[in-house]
Design an enzyme around this catalytic site. Sequence first.
Site, mmCIF file in Angstrom:
data_model
loop_
_atom_site.group_PDB
_atom_site.id
_atom_site.type_symbol
_atom_site.label_atom_id
_atom_site.label_comp_id
_atom_site.label_asym_id
_atom_site.label_seq_id
_atom_site.Cartn_x
_atom_site.Cartn_y
_atom_site.Cartn_z
ATOM 1 N N SER A 272 1.003 -1.043 -0.110
ATOM 2 C CA SER A 272 0.012 -0.019 0.194
ATOM 3 C C SER A 272 0.902 1.460 0.053
ATOM 4 O O SER A 272 2.125 1.042 0.393
ATOM 5 C CB SER A 272 -0.935 0.228 1.305
ATOM 6 O OG SER A 272 -1.675 1.224 1.476
ATOM 7 N N TYR B 255 -2.387 -0.779 10.351
ATOM 8 C CA TYR B 255 -2.439 -1.201 8.953
ATOM 9 C C TYR B 255 -1.199 -0.853 8.409
ATOM 10 O O TYR B 255 -0.672 -1.588 7.570
ATOM 11 C CB TYR B 255 -3.558 -0.345 8.289
ATOM 12 C CG TYR B 255 -3.630 -0.725 6.838
ATOM 13 C CD1 TYR B 255 -4.270 -1.816 6.276
ATOM 14 C CD2 TYR B 255 -3.307 0.307 5.874
ATOM 15 C CE1 TYR B 255 -4.342 -1.803 4.891
ATOM 16 C CE2 TYR B 255 -3.223 0.217 4.468
ATOM 17 C CZ TYR B 255 -3.687 -0.897 3.881
ATOM 18 O OH TYR B 255 -3.898 -1.014 2.654
#
Length: 280
Positions: A159, A172
């Site tokens: 990401s 995350y």
Amino acid sequence: MTGRVAGKVAFITGAARGQGRSHALRLAQEGADIIAVDVAESLPGMERYYPGASEEDLAETIRQVEALDRRIVARKADVRDFEQLKAALDEGVAELGHVDIVSANAGVFTFGVESQEVTDEEWDLTNDINAKGVWHTAKAAIPHLIAQGTGGSMILTSSTAGIKGTPNVAAYTASKHAVVGIMRTLALELAPHRVRVNTVHPTGVATNMILNEATFRLFMPDAEHPTKEDAAPIFESTNALPTPWVEPVDISNAVLFLASDEARYVTGTELKVDAGYTVK
């Protein structure tokens, strides 16, 4: 069939919907057969964020791949459970003959509190799926890739949060940085076997993970029920290019490139498909 990955078999986790389904379809369009895995249920602890994929979603992935006249073996499996995941892959390889491409795509997005407020349960859920799940995916596939002796390509989904910090997204962000570390290590370990390992780093992608009220409130905390239309200008402001989010196929095209022989000497690379998010 001619195609950029014709004759290859791709193992894709999180394939029931979103980016995973898109990857399966894009690779199938270019000639690959598919081994698709998804937990295909809502997970405890994720209810306040967004609903999980369903068995119906996985069945739709099967239908769309078969409509492209490609073979697909699909199984329910949780990437946190290595034996379950390995069994699903082994069954796929037994039916389709081999595996050449690995897309470790399964992941969850948790967010909304500062680091000191993240619970152990939330931390473990996020990292067990996003980091340990990627490791499990690689661990299950590596023996096949080495034994075949024909090389291969592993694409691990990270990401922009694997490159850049984001407030209120500690678990995350940690998990996606971990994916980069896994990639760099595997790229070195597997190079002698001609197995390439790379990461892809999307900005926000137009899937259920992003297009939901809970995520919109991360950027609009004072809004009671923010809509996609409300959130779009704020999301766009985070990217350098004038778009609020990219489409799943934009990531799939990057996965296809890394899976294909066009990228035969590309390994250990962080490929950003981020509309300039990380340089802004």
